[in-house]
Scaffold this active site. Sequence first.
Site, mmCIF file in Angstrom:
data_model
loop_
_atom_site.group_PDB
_atom_site.id
_atom_site.type_symbol
_atom_site.label_atom_id
_atom_site.label_comp_id
_atom_site.label_asym_id
_atom_site.label_seq_id
_atom_site.Cartn_x
_atom_site.Cartn_y
_atom_site.Cartn_z
ATOM 1 N N TYR A 170 4.292 9.406 -10.627
ATOM 2 C CA TYR A 170 3.453 8.524 -9.804
ATOM 3 C C TYR A 170 2.688 7.548 -10.692
ATOM 4 C CZ TYR A 170 -0.801 7.543 -7.046
ATOM 5 O OH TYR A 170 -1.882 6.946 -6.416
ATOM 6 N N SER A 171 2.127 8.052 -11.795
ATOM 7 C CA SER A 171 1.357 7.235 -12.719
ATOM 8 C C SER A 171 2.228 6.132 -13.316
ATOM 9 C CB SER A 171 0.796 8.127 -13.833
ATOM 10 O OG SER A 171 0.031 7.380 -14.746
ATOM 11 N N ALA A 172 3.476 6.471 -13.630
ATOM 12 C CA ALA A 172 4.389 5.467 -14.205
ATOM 13 C C ALA A 172 4.573 4.306 -13.239
ATOM 14 C CB ALA A 172 5.740 6.122 -14.506
ATOM 15 N N LYS A 175 2.508 3.264 -10.984
ATOM 16 C CA LYS A 175 1.272 2.502 -10.833
ATOM 17 C C LYS A 175 1.026 1.621 -12.067
ATOM 18 C CE LYS A 175 0.096 3.854 -6.707
ATOM 19 N NZ LYS A 175 0.196 2.915 -5.559
ATOM 20 N N ILE A 187 -9.300 9.671 -2.764
ATOM 21 C CA ILE A 187 -9.721 9.233 -1.431
ATOM 22 C C ILE A 187 -9.338 10.315 -0.418
ATOM 23 C CG2 ILE A 187 -9.570 7.383 0.294
ATOM 24 C CD1 ILE A 187 -10.597 6.413 -2.451
ATOM 25 N N ASN A 235 0.792 -1.229 0.000
ATOM 26 C CA ASN A 235 0.000 0.000 0.000
ATOM 27 C C ASN A 235 0.825 1.280 0.000
ATOM 28 O OD1 ASN A 235 -2.573 1.604 0.811
ATOM 29 N ND2 ASN A 235 -1.144 1.987 2.502
ATOM 30 N N HIS A 236 2.049 1.258 0.507
ATOM 31 C CA HIS A 236 2.835 2.487 0.699
ATOM 32 C C HIS A 236 3.157 3.177 -0.621
ATOM 33 C CE1 HIS A 236 5.824 -0.679 -0.074
ATOM 34 N NE2 HIS A 236 6.537 0.270 -0.615
HETATM 35 N N1 LIG Z 1 -5.535 9.042 -1.349
HETATM 36 C C1 LIG Z 1 -5.865 8.951 -2.652
HETATM 37 O O1 LIG Z 1 -6.518 9.845 -3.252
HETATM 38 C C2 LIG Z 1 -5.427 7.759 -3.428
HETATM 39 C C3 LIG Z 1 -4.532 6.824 -2.922
HETATM 40 N N2 LIG Z 1 -4.194 5.741 -3.691
HETATM 41 C C4 LIG Z 1 -3.215 4.760 -3.211
HETATM 42 O O2 LIG Z 1 -3.532 4.341 -1.895
HETATM 43 C C5 LIG Z 1 -2.316 4.043 -1.181
HETATM 44 C C6 LIG Z 1 -2.307 4.805 0.127
HETATM 45 O O3 LIG Z 1 -2.477 6.173 -0.190
HETATM 46 P P1 LIG Z 1 -2.771 7.212 1.006
HETATM 47 O O4 LIG Z 1 -3.351 6.501 2.161
HETATM 48 O O5 LIG Z 1 -3.470 8.386 0.440
HETATM 49 O O6 LIG Z 1 -1.274 7.657 1.355
HETATM 50 P P2 LIG Z 1 -0.716 8.396 2.657
HETATM 51 O O7 LIG Z 1 0.239 9.423 2.172
HETATM 52 O O8 LIG Z 1 -1.813 8.772 3.565
HETATM 53 O O9 LIG Z 1 0.121 7.205 3.341
HETATM 54 C C7 LIG Z 1 1.305 6.806 2.743
HETATM 55 C C8 LIG Z 1 1.903 5.783 3.681
HETATM 56 O O10 LIG Z 1 3.145 5.356 3.149
HETATM 57 C C9 LIG Z 1 4.163 5.590 4.109
HETATM 58 N N3 LIG Z 1 5.389 5.948 3.408
HETATM 59 C C10 LIG Z 1 5.673 7.100 2.758
HETATM 60 N N4 LIG Z 1 6.922 7.056 2.279
HETATM 61 C C11 LIG Z 1 7.425 5.829 2.620
HETATM 62 C C12 LIG Z 1 8.680 5.175 2.424
HETATM 63 N N5 LIG Z 1 9.672 5.789 1.781
HETATM 64 N N6 LIG Z 1 8.852 3.934 2.919
HETATM 65 C C13 LIG Z 1 7.850 3.298 3.588
HETATM 66 N N7 LIG Z 1 6.638 3.859 3.813
HETATM 67 C C14 LIG Z 1 6.446 5.112 3.327
HETATM 68 C C15 LIG Z 1 3.648 6.717 4.987
HETATM 69 O O11 LIG Z 1 4.161 6.656 6.283
HETATM 70 P P3 LIG Z 1 5.560 7.317 6.739
HETATM 71 O O12 LIG Z 1 5.566 8.737 6.245
HETATM 72 O O13 LIG Z 1 5.507 7.180 8.241
HETATM 73 O O14 LIG Z 1 6.627 6.481 6.118
HETATM 74 C C16 LIG Z 1 2.173 6.356 5.057
HETATM 75 O O15 LIG Z 1 1.942 5.382 6.036
HETATM 76 C C17 LIG Z 1 -1.171 4.419 -2.130
HETATM 77 O O16 LIG Z 1 -0.708 3.261 -2.793
HETATM 78 C C18 LIG Z 1 -1.825 5.356 -3.135
HETATM 79 O O17 LIG Z 1 -1.186 5.318 -4.403
HETATM 80 C C19 LIG Z 1 -4.706 5.536 -4.958
HETATM 81 C C20 LIG Z 1 -5.585 6.450 -5.481
HETATM 82 C C21 LIG Z 1 -6.015 7.614 -4.755
HETATM 83 C C1 LIG Z 2 0.382 13.630 -5.086
HETATM 84 C C2 LIG Z 2 -0.144 12.477 -4.229
HETATM 85 C C3 LIG Z 2 1.052 11.786 -3.589
HETATM 86 C C4 LIG Z 2 1.255 12.537 -2.276
HETATM 87 C C5 LIG Z 2 2.448 12.022 -1.624
HETATM 88 O O1 LIG Z 2 3.498 12.533 -1.911
HETATM 89 N N1 LIG Z 2 2.231 11.033 -0.730
HETATM 90 C C6 LIG Z 2 3.273 10.581 0.176
HETATM 91 C C7 LIG Z 2 3.131 11.511 1.377
HETATM 92 S S1 LIG Z 2 4.561 11.627 2.327
HETATM 93 O O2 LIG Z 2 5.725 11.634 1.439
HETATM 94 O O3 LIG Z 2 4.414 12.942 3.004
HETATM 95 O O4 LIG Z 2 4.562 10.510 3.283
HETATM 96 C C8 LIG Z 2 -0.949 11.423 -5.001
HETATM 97 C C9 LIG Z 2 -1.320 10.189 -4.135
HETATM 98 C C10 LIG Z 2 -2.675 9.695 -4.717
HETATM 99 C C11 LIG Z 2 -2.862 10.542 -5.997
HETATM 100 C C12 LIG Z 2 -4.258 10.662 -6.600
HETATM 101 C C13 LIG Z 2 -4.744 9.354 -7.148
HETATM 102 O O5 LIG Z 2 -4.014 8.374 -7.246
HETATM 103 C C14 LIG Z 2 -6.109 9.378 -7.756
HETATM 104 C C15 LIG Z 2 -6.202 10.455 -8.873
HETATM 105 C C16 LIG Z 2 -5.421 9.971 -10.102
HETATM 106 C C17 LIG Z 2 -5.517 11.020 -11.236
HETATM 107 O O6 LIG Z 2 -4.776 10.564 -12.367
HETATM 108 C C18 LIG Z 2 -4.931 12.362 -10.756
HETATM 109 C C19 LIG Z 2 -5.690 12.839 -9.527
HETATM 110 C C20 LIG Z 2 -5.683 11.812 -8.366
HETATM 111 C C21 LIG Z 2 -6.637 12.356 -7.299
HETATM 112 C C22 LIG Z 2 -4.248 11.662 -7.805
HETATM 113 C C23 LIG Z 2 -3.611 13.000 -7.406
HETATM 114 C C24 LIG Z 2 -2.216 12.811 -6.803
HETATM 115 C C25 LIG Z 2 -2.293 11.894 -5.571
HETATM 116 C C26 LIG Z 2 -3.139 12.571 -4.477
#
Ligand SMILES: NC(=O)C1=CN([C@@H]2O[C@H](COP(=O)(O)OP(=O)(O)OC[C@H]3O[C@@H](n4cnc5c(N)ncnc54)[C@H](OP(=O)(O)O)[C@@H]3O)[C@@H](O)[C@H]2O)C=CC1
Ligand SMILES: C[C@H](CCC(=O)NCCS(=O)(=O)O)[C@H]1CC[C@H]2[C@@H]3C(=O)C[C@@H]4C[C@H](O)CC[C@]4(C)[C@H]3CC[C@]12C
Length: 277
Positions: free
Chosen positions: A166-168, A170, A201, A102-103
């Site tokens: 990011y898309s790449a 996925k 989400i 999931n990460h």
């Molecule tokens: N939210 C959305 O709109 C969408 C989300 N998704 C997918 O759902 C999944 C979860 O997304 P979401 O819950 O929004 O993400 P969050 O950013 O809320 O959570 C990301 C998680 O990954 C962990 N993480 C980040 N960097 C690292 C790293 N380098 N190593 C290990 N863990 C890491 C973070 O914890 P920490 O920083 O403590 O490491 C956190 O627990 C992803 O795969 C995302 O692509 C898909 C479509 C839409």
């Molecule tokens: C830009 C988001 C990634 C944010 C990120 O950096 N997460 C790690 C946080 S941390 O480093 O601080 O721990 C994108 C994650 C999910 C994406 C969204 C998604 O997958 C669904 C849509 C897909 C569409 O093609 C574009 C819009 C989306 C809402 C897309 C936008 C970018 C994310 C939020």
Amino acid sequence: VYFYSAPENFNEEMLRGKRVIVTGASSGIGEQMAYHLARMGAHVLVTARTEAKLQKVVERCRELGAASARFVSGSMEDTAFAEEVVKEAENTWGGLDMLILNHIGHSYFNYFDGDVDHIRKLLETNFLSYVAMTVTALPMLKESEGNIVVVSSVAGKAPGPFAAPYSATKFALDGFFSSLRHEFIIENVNVSITLCILGYIDTDNAMQAVSHAIKVAPSPKEECALEIIRSGALRQHELHYPPGIVNGMLLLRGQEPGLRLQRFLFDRKKKGEGAAP
Ligand SMILES: NC(=O)C1=CN([C@@H]2O[C@H](COP(=O)(O)OP(=O)(O)OC[C@H]3O[C@@H](n4cnc5c(N)ncnc54)[C@H](OP(=O)(O)O)[C@@H]3O)[C@@H](O)[C@H]2O)C=CC1
Ligand SMILES: C[C@H](CCC(=O)NCCS(=O)(=O)O)[C@H]1CC[C@H]2[C@@H]3C(=O)C[C@@H]4C[C@H](O)CC[C@]4(C)[C@H]3CC[C@]12C
């Protein structure tokens, strides 16, 4: 023709006593999946980088009724850590029933900036670590006839602008795990692979990244998390959440409304009105 042991209906009892790894579980959808699994009486091993957050998630999981709950903290930028997480499950439980990948690493919602190294690093975190965990976990999953759940995005099926790196990553997940599923079927390996295609989400990080640019209402992370667990337990090939999201995006992308949306977004950039997303 192959026999594929998929249950018809979901019952939360299916997860009772099951040994489950959830990555990216310190926040967002992963955190919610851990809580659902705990309520269902599973053994949960959660992982992410932030130890303090993981400690709180584990404490909450124990309150909710997890059969057991523990964490391993570290970065999935390093595939050696990815393998270490699976080894922790083997040492603790002697086996594994469900691997939920999931990460995601940090990225951006904006025009591609030409940074190739960012894509290389994101492929390590978002893709190669998933492969490494799968390779290490596969002997245990074959033994338990378990499940691999891969959390992906509509960006990995019907891409739009502003999320190229990011898309790449996925799309890479779809290519690798969908091909691997074919091989499992050919070889009669009874390990299911569920690819979860998610739309927007309401997680804090996602909304912080895009709410200024995307005005549609995001779907709830709690329901999303439950649907992911359900689809994995039912051994479905794919989950599309919210329902219809992929067809909707494909329709938009190819039709006038979608092209109008992109022109609107691009025009705002050209006229200097508002920043890029
Ligand atoms: N939210 C959305 O709109 C969408 C989300 N998704 C997918 O759902 C999944 C979860 O997304 P979401 O819950 O929004 O993400 P969050 O950013 O809320 O959570 C990301 C998680 O990954 C962990 N993480 C980040 N960097 C690292 C790293 N380098 N190593 C290990 N863990 C890491 C973070 O914890 P920490 O920083 O403590 O490491 C956190 O627990 C992803 O795969 C995302 O692509 C898909 C479509 C839409
Ligand atoms: C830009 C988001 C990634 C944010 C990120 O950096 N997460 C790690 C946080 S941390 O480093 O601080 O721990 C994108 C994650 C999910 C994406 C969204 C998604 O997958 C669904 C849509 C897909 C569409 O093609 C574009 C819009 C989306 C809402 C897309 C936008 C970018 C994310 C939020």
